[in-house]
Design a protein around this motif. Sequence first.
Motif, short mmCIF file in Angstrom:
data_model
loop_
_atom_site.label_atom_id
_atom_site.label_comp_id
_atom_site.label_asym_id
_atom_site.label_seq_id
_atom_site.Cartn_x
_atom_site.Cartn_y
_atom_site.Cartn_z
N LYS A 11 0.85 -1.19 0.00
CA LYS A 11 0.00 0.00 0.00
C LYS A 11 0.89 1.24 0.00
N LEU A 12 0.43 2.27 -0.69
CA LEU A 12 1.27 3.42 -0.94
C LEU A 12 0.69 4.70 -0.37
N GLY A 13 1.56 5.50 0.24
CA GLY A 13 1.17 6.82 0.72
C GLY A 13 1.41 7.85 -0.37
N VAL A 14 2.39 8.71 -0.17
CA VAL A 14 2.71 9.75 -1.15
C VAL A 14 4.16 9.59 -1.59
N GLY A 15 4.45 10.11 -2.80
CA GLY A 15 5.81 10.01 -3.35
C GLY A 15 6.21 11.29 -4.05
N PRO A 16 6.55 12.34 -3.30
CA PRO A 16 6.85 13.63 -3.92
C PRO A 16 8.31 13.80 -4.32
N VAL A 17 8.54 14.88 -5.04
CA VAL A 17 9.90 15.35 -5.33
C VAL A 17 10.37 16.17 -4.14
N ILE A 18 11.63 15.98 -3.75
CA ILE A 18 12.26 16.81 -2.72
C ILE A 18 13.59 17.32 -3.27
N GLU A 19 14.26 18.16 -2.49
CA GLU A 19 15.54 18.68 -2.94
C GLU A 19 16.51 17.53 -3.20
N LYS A 20 17.09 17.52 -4.35
CA LYS A 20 18.07 16.52 -4.80
C LYS A 20 17.45 15.17 -5.19
N GLY A 21 16.16 14.95 -4.95
CA GLY A 21 15.65 13.63 -5.26
C GLY A 21 14.17 13.44 -5.02
N PHE A 22 13.83 12.37 -4.29
CA PHE A 22 12.44 11.95 -4.16
C PHE A 22 12.35 10.96 -2.99
N TYR A 23 11.12 10.65 -2.60
CA TYR A 23 10.89 9.54 -1.68
C TYR A 23 9.52 8.95 -1.94
N TYR A 24 9.25 7.79 -1.36
CA TYR A 24 7.91 7.22 -1.39
C TYR A 24 7.64 6.57 -0.04
N ASP A 25 6.43 6.85 0.49
CA ASP A 25 5.99 6.24 1.75
C ASP A 25 5.25 4.94 1.43
N ILE A 26 5.68 3.86 2.06
CA ILE A 26 5.23 2.52 1.67
C ILE A 26 4.81 1.72 2.90
N ASP A 27 3.69 1.03 2.77
CA ASP A 27 3.23 0.07 3.79
C ASP A 27 3.32 -1.30 3.13
N ALA A 28 4.40 -2.05 3.44
CA ALA A 28 4.68 -3.31 2.77
C ALA A 28 4.40 -4.49 3.70
N PRO A 29 4.20 -5.69 3.13
CA PRO A 29 3.93 -6.87 3.97
C PRO A 29 5.12 -7.31 4.82
N GLU A 30 6.33 -6.89 4.43
CA GLU A 30 7.53 -7.13 5.21
C GLU A 30 8.32 -5.83 5.26
N PRO A 31 9.05 -5.59 6.35
CA PRO A 31 9.87 -4.37 6.40
C PRO A 31 10.96 -4.39 5.33
N LEU A 32 11.19 -3.24 4.74
CA LEU A 32 12.33 -3.06 3.85
C LEU A 32 13.53 -2.64 4.68
N SER A 33 14.72 -3.08 4.26
CA SER A 33 15.94 -2.72 4.97
C SER A 33 16.92 -2.08 4.00
N GLU A 34 17.99 -1.53 4.56
CA GLU A 34 19.04 -0.93 3.72
C GLU A 34 19.61 -1.96 2.74
N GLU A 35 19.62 -3.24 3.17
CA GLU A 35 20.16 -4.30 2.31
C GLU A 35 19.30 -4.54 1.08
N ASP A 36 18.03 -4.14 1.12
CA ASP A 36 17.14 -4.32 -0.04
C ASP A 36 17.37 -3.27 -1.12
N LEU A 37 18.00 -2.16 -0.76
CA LEU A 37 18.07 -1.02 -1.68
C LEU A 37 18.83 -1.31 -2.98
N PRO A 38 20.00 -1.99 -2.96
CA PRO A 38 20.68 -2.27 -4.23
C PRO A 38 19.81 -3.08 -5.19
N ALA A 39 19.06 -4.08 -4.67
CA ALA A 39 18.20 -4.88 -5.54
C ALA A 39 17.05 -4.04 -6.09
N LEU A 40 16.51 -3.14 -5.27
CA LEU A 40 15.45 -2.25 -5.75
C LEU A 40 15.99 -1.31 -6.83
#
Length: 344
Positions: free
Chosen positions: A97-126
């Motif tokens: 499930k997704l919240g909001v995903g705006p543009v911010i200075e230098k980049g972006f983010y997205y707020d996410i409600d996932a069935p499992e927590p995401l970790s820093e280790e998941d970021l390269p695969a994403l």
Amino acid sequence: MRVYLPDGRALDLPEGATAKDVARALGPAWEREAVGALVDGELYDLLKPLPQGAKVRLLTEKDPEYQRLFRHTLAHVLAQAVKEHFREKGYDPESVKLGVGPVIEKGFYYDIDAPEPLSEEDLPALEERMRAILRRDLPLRRFVLSREEALARYRGKDPYKTELILEIPEGEEISFYQQGEGEEGFTDLCRGPHVPSTGRIPPHFRLTHVAGAYFRGDERRPMLQRVYGVAFRTAEELKEYLWQLEEAKRRDHRRLGRELELFLIDPVVGKGLVLWLPRGNAIREELMAFMREEQVRRGYQLVTTPHIGSLELYKTSGHYPYYAESQFPPISFQERGEEEEYLP
């Protein structure tokens, strides 16, 4: 309908025309190079219908506004990659499930409600999934739904998007952006603007970290995971930014304070509360002595005030009525028969 170009020329187009139609009317070079437009000074993508009589200036990848366009689309690409990530793990993509995903200075983010927590280790695969989506060059499509149709897409599936739709004022357009088709695609509630296709996004981005964020910034609401990313036009800009991040980490006062034995911050004592060690305290005392000497040299007379004051003082100043909820609670000695209360 008629729109006007920067040189004052009028351009007649069919009703509902977009900046893409303007680019097409101006020739193959513009049709190939355009990524968006400034419409009466507002940033549009090539997909949003133009208002009658608008002044239109087409944008290319050389314009500074291009960064806002591709950073916004990268937020959608991130959300798509997260859904694909969990689908591969055996989850229904609708469980993300997704919240909001705006543009911010230098980049972006997205707020996410996932069935499992995401970790820093998941970021390269994403990141790799995101680059694959860029290589697929998925075209973006914009469409508008009625309030009832929009709610039907999310009601019972995604409470965050449902709430966002319900808060859109009556009569205001409810738009969506779709990139790709079917399981290979992704659709999101969004005002835009975006680049025309995922292939128009530079591959010079990095997912930096994951943090917790309450939905709508309200601590009474669910805690979502916010995935942050930075993105730039060139590899050199990205490299420079990442170098600056590493330098900032190297100079982080919390790390230096610990390694140089200047101070400690212990969660048992409290977040952000400093325990000065002998070395750090020596520096602190020297600085305080320097400031006192300098103040006296410049003619200041030093005074010392109490650490607490009568509650009536704060009422007189106006601080207590307006900031009561954000201040420390009053200190009371009523059990000792004293009626007066105090504030730190």
